[in-house]
Design a protein around this motif. Structure first.
Motif, PDB file in Angstrom:
ATOM      1  N   LEU A 118     -61.263  -8.053 124.654  1.00 35.11           N
ATOM      2  CA  LEU A 118     -60.103  -8.636 124.265  1.00 35.11           C
ATOM      3  C   LEU A 118     -59.955  -9.551 125.508  1.00 35.11           C
ATOM      4  CD1 LEU A 118     -57.684  -6.292 122.711  1.00 35.11           C
ATOM      5  CD2 LEU A 118     -58.973  -8.002 121.609  1.00 35.11           C
ATOM      6  N   GLN A 119     -59.452 -10.964 125.552  1.00 33.36           N
ATOM      7  CA  GLN A 119     -59.191 -11.731 126.736  1.00 33.36           C
ATOM      8  C   GLN A 119     -57.588 -11.733 126.512  1.00 33.36           C
ATOM      9  OE1 GLN A 119     -60.925 -12.727 128.686  1.00 33.36           O
ATOM     10  NE2 GLN A 119     -63.031 -12.440 127.715  1.00 33.36           N
ATOM     11  N   ILE A 120     -57.035 -11.219 127.500  1.00 33.68           N
ATOM     12  CA  ILE A 120     -55.481 -10.986 127.562  1.00 33.68           C
ATOM     13  C   ILE A 120     -54.798 -12.070 128.365  1.00 33.68           C
ATOM     14  CG2 ILE A 120     -53.352  -9.603 128.014  1.00 33.68           C
ATOM     15  CD1 ILE A 120     -55.261  -8.701 125.588  1.00 33.68           C
ATOM     16  N   GLU A 121     -53.955 -13.059 128.022  1.00 26.93           N
ATOM     17  CA  GLU A 121     -52.920 -13.787 128.887  1.00 26.93           C
ATOM     18  C   GLU A 121     -51.565 -13.357 128.629  1.00 26.93           C
ATOM     19  OE1 GLU A 121     -53.719 -17.813 127.195  1.00 26.93           O
ATOM     20  OE2 GLU A 121     -56.000 -17.742 127.726  1.00 26.93           O
ATOM     21  N   THR A 122     -50.794 -13.316 129.663  1.00 28.64           N
ATOM     22  CA  THR A 122     -49.454 -12.938 129.656  1.00 28.64           C
ATOM     23  C   THR A 122     -48.783 -13.903 130.493  1.00 28.64           C
ATOM     24  OG1 THR A 122     -49.397 -12.060 132.013  1.00 28.64           O
ATOM     25  CG2 THR A 122     -50.470 -10.797 130.428  1.00 28.64           C
ATOM     26  N   SER A 123     -47.406 -13.696 130.636  1.00 27.12           N
ATOM     27  CA  SER A 123     -46.613 -14.644 131.330  1.00 27.12           C
ATOM     28  C   SER A 123     -46.198 -14.054 132.602  1.00 27.12           C
ATOM     29  CB  SER A 123     -45.058 -14.653 130.644  1.00 27.12           C
ATOM     30  OG  SER A 123     -45.531 -15.502 129.270  1.00 27.12           O
ATOM     31  N   PHE A 124     -46.714 -12.740 133.013  1.00 25.94           N
ATOM     32  CA  PHE A 124     -46.495 -12.097 134.161  1.00 25.94           C
ATOM     33  C   PHE A 124     -46.909 -12.696 135.606  1.00 25.94           C
ATOM     34  CE2 PHE A 124     -46.614  -8.285 131.227  1.00 25.94           C
ATOM     35  CZ  PHE A 124     -45.241  -8.221 131.230  1.00 25.94           C
ATOM     36  N   PRO A 125     -46.128 -12.964 136.616  1.00 24.07           N
ATOM     37  CA  PRO A 125     -46.724 -13.605 137.814  1.00 24.07           C
ATOM     38  C   PRO A 125     -47.390 -12.667 138.724  1.00 24.07           C
ATOM     39  CG  PRO A 125     -44.201 -12.814 138.155  1.00 24.07           C
ATOM     40  CD  PRO A 125     -44.653 -12.471 136.879  1.00 24.07           C
ATOM     41  N   ALA A 126     -47.578 -11.613 138.469  1.00 20.47           N
ATOM     42  CA  ALA A 126     -48.421 -10.488 139.399  1.00 20.47           C
ATOM     43  C   ALA A 126     -49.280  -9.852 138.823  1.00 20.47           C
ATOM     44  CB  ALA A 126     -47.167  -9.405 139.866  1.00 20.47           C
ATOM     45  N   GLU A 127     -50.379  -9.648 139.495  1.00 23.04           N
ATOM     46  CA  GLU A 127     -51.701  -8.898 139.068  1.00 23.04           C
ATOM     47  C   GLU A 127     -51.204  -7.126 138.610  1.00 23.04           C
ATOM     48  OE1 GLU A 127     -54.726  -8.887 141.752  1.00 23.04           O
ATOM     49  OE2 GLU A 127     -55.449 -10.759 141.608  1.00 23.04           O
ATOM     50  N   TYR A 128     -50.432  -6.777 139.159  1.00 24.05           N
ATOM     51  CA  TYR A 128     -50.175  -5.195 139.139  1.00 24.05           C
ATOM     52  C   TYR A 128     -49.564  -4.953 137.542  1.00 24.05           C
ATOM     53  CZ  TYR A 128     -45.167  -5.971 140.791  1.00 24.05           C
ATOM     54  OH  TYR A 128     -43.948  -6.469 140.727  1.00 24.05           O
ATOM     55  N   PHE A 129     -49.162  -5.926 136.974  1.00 24.41           N
ATOM     56  CA  PHE A 129     -48.531  -5.835 135.416  1.00 24.41           C
ATOM     57  C   PHE A 129     -49.709  -5.675 134.530  1.00 24.41           C
ATOM     58  CE2 PHE A 129     -44.683  -7.546 137.134  1.00 24.41           C
ATOM     59  CZ  PHE A 129     -43.811  -6.810 136.616  1.00 24.41           C
ATOM     60  N   TRP A 130     -50.902  -5.805 134.860  1.00 18.37           N
ATOM     61  CA  TRP A 130     -52.225  -5.181 133.726  1.00 18.37           C
ATOM     62  C   TRP A 130     -51.772  -3.960 133.455  1.00 18.37           C
ATOM     63  CZ3 TRP A 130     -55.328  -1.392 134.662  1.00 18.37           C
ATOM     64  CH2 TRP A 130     -55.514  -0.939 135.754  1.00 18.37           C
ATOM     65  N   LEU A 131     -51.566  -2.932 134.381  1.00 15.47           N
ATOM     66  CA  LEU A 131     -51.532  -1.540 133.889  1.00 15.47           C
ATOM     67  C   LEU A 131     -50.256  -1.376 132.636  1.00 15.47           C
ATOM     68  CD1 LEU A 131     -51.564   1.521 136.219  1.00 15.47           C
ATOM     69  CD2 LEU A 131     -49.955   1.309 134.312  1.00 15.47           C
ATOM     70  N   PRO A 132     -49.142  -1.905 132.700  1.00 13.06           N
ATOM     71  CA  PRO A 132     -48.409  -1.508 131.798  1.00 13.06           C
ATOM     72  C   PRO A 132     -48.805  -2.363 130.497  1.00 13.06           C
ATOM     73  CG  PRO A 132     -47.220  -2.651 133.464  1.00 13.06           C
ATOM     74  CD  PRO A 132     -48.393  -2.302 134.161  1.00 13.06           C
ATOM     75  N   THR A 133     -49.481  -3.566 130.597  1.00 13.81           N
ATOM     76  CA  THR A 133     -49.821  -4.250 129.671  1.00 13.81           C
ATOM     77  C   THR A 133     -50.871  -3.857 128.708  1.00 13.81           C
ATOM     78  OG1 THR A 133     -49.359  -6.466 130.730  1.00 13.81           O
ATOM     79  CG2 THR A 133     -50.727  -6.609 128.787  1.00 13.81           C
TER      80      THR A 133
END
Length: 434
Positions: free
Chosen positions: A202-217
């Motif tokens: 899966l290729q995930i695109e988000t609106s988060f500005p920071a890398e560390y939000f990968w974990l909750p995502t």
């Protein structure tokens, strides 16, 4: 005598509330999902609710994560809970044995644990104690339940041992069931990453500005996929999700600064994550505002260390609040304007208004007690509530009264309450209730 009566009535009301909440939980046919962790649980809860809402009816409770809020939601939102196919609730730990009663009330089918970090130091003292508290959510899983655990955190991963339930893991570890690679975020580029799982890539695109939000995502994505949400729907919902209020939420002003508001929590372990985000960002100018660091224990070292890191990243660092003097900034930094010490939020707001550059990026980082979100809100609203500390746990956006002076808040709340009661009274007797 009166105090004893008041206490008796209060205890009675609480017992009635608990009884009604238990009845509501017993009547619900929904899949209950509990989310906990030292950080990231609000984002997981909100994002998971957002994903599930595109699949089936869902009731999501985010930010309100105490036993009182769980009980209140179950009996006051009984109809919403009964109509939902999924109920997603955040559970927070504020002291020893605080999660267990919430978990027993929820009786979750799914437990999600993000990470174990040393917060609320006075209560927990050690990481082992924090882990034991978070484990209570997994222990409360109903028969045949599912635990979604962080494979990169040894304290969380250890919760799989003896859990007696199905376990799936997420993380960057090779052994993770949902393995994350290719993480990238460098503002204005928003967070993207890849997830490798049994269903493919899966290729995930988000609106988060920071890398560390990968974990909750990835925690939310893994949970949704395990619950049967189609992968294309999951990816689409993640792309449209906006950050939870005051948790690295963006506020971009017209002709003014771009704000990143990270002012809901500021545990020490999160400070460098926010600063790293700013280091990777590209902007015409960068400024960092730092307020209260959580679990402050009397030493100036944390504030001094944060300043030394921030000054290498930003064109200007601003400290505010009662601990602003603890930066140990040099006199030359003060004279040059690289460091600014301002005690009140109003002073910071006025300073930024005077010195703003169009398009500059400003990170505002603090625990919630100072309500530094007002610095950004003042660019889009007529903020009149500038009391240094109001004592409210909710953010100004949720409170909604920041355009009123603080001394008028109580009267405004009472008027709003009387208006609501009058509408309900008229509705009972056939009048218009709205």
């Amino acid at each position: 005598m009166k105090s004893k009566l008041r206490k008796g009535f209060k205890d009675l009301r609480w017992r009635v509330s608990v009884y009604r909440a238990k009845r509501a939980r017993a009547k619900s046919k929904a899949t209950f999902i509990g989310v906990t962790g030292s950080s990231g649980k609000s984002t997981v809860t909100a994002l998971l609710g957002h994903i599930l809402a595109a699949h089936r009816p869902v009731y999501t409770q985010v930010l309100a994560n105490t036993l009182h809020s769980v009980v209140s939601a179950l009996y006051r939102r009984m109809k919403q809970v009964e109509r939902a196919d999924y109920v997603v609730m955040e559970t927070g730990a504020y002291g020893v044995d605080s999660i267990r009663p919430m978990a027993e009330m929820l009786q979750p089918h799914v437990a999600v644990v993000t990470m174990v970090r040393l917060e609320h130091v006075a209560s927990f003292r050690t990481l082992e104690n924090v882990a034991a508290e978070k484990r209570a959510l997994v222990a409360a899983l109903r028969p045949g339940g599912l635990a979604v655990l962080n494979a990169d955190d040894p304290y969380v991963a250890d919760m799989a041992a003896g859990a007696g339930c199905r376990v799936v893991t997420f993380g960057a570890a090779q052994t993770a069931d949902y393995r994350v690679t290719d993480i990238h975020a460098a503002y204005p580029d928003r967070l993207t990453f890849s997830i490798h799982w049994r269903g493919g890539l899966l290729q995930i695109e988000t609106s988060f500005p920071a890398e560390y939000f990968w974990l909750p995502t990835v925690a939310a994505v893994a949970t949704a996929l395990e619950l049967g949400v189609p992968s294309d729907k999951v990816v689409a919902q993640v792309a449209t999700f906006q950050p939870v209020v005051n948790r690295c939420a963006m506020l971009i002003t017209e002709g003014g600064p771009q704000f990143i508001l990270d002012v809901a929590k500021a545990p020490w372990h999160s400070i460098n994550l926010a600063l790293d985000m700013m280091a990777k960002a590209t902007a015409i100018r960068k400024r960092i505002v730092i307020g209260q660091i959580s679990d402050y224990t009397g030493s100036s070292r944390k504030y001094a260390h944060a300043y030394q890191t921030a000054r290498e990243i930003a064109d200007q660092v601003i400290y505010t609040g009662d601990n602003a003097h603890r930066s140990r900034a040099s006199q030359s930094d003060r004279d040059s304007g690289q460091f600014v010490e301002l005690r009140t939020v109003k002073e910071v707001s006025d300073h930024i208004k005077r010195t703003a550059v169009p398009g500059e990026l400003i990170l505002v980082k603090s625990s919630s007690n100072l309500h530094l979100e007002r610095i950004a809100l003042a660019w889009t609203h007529d903020v009149k509530c500038w009391i240094p500390v109001c004592g409210k746990a909710e953010g100004c956006q949720t409170c909604g009264m920041y355009e009123l002076p603080y001394e008028q808040h109580r009267a405004h709340v009472m008027l709003r309450r009387r208006t609501r009661m009058w509408r309900q009274f008229r509705g009972m007797f056939g009048g218009r209730s709205s």
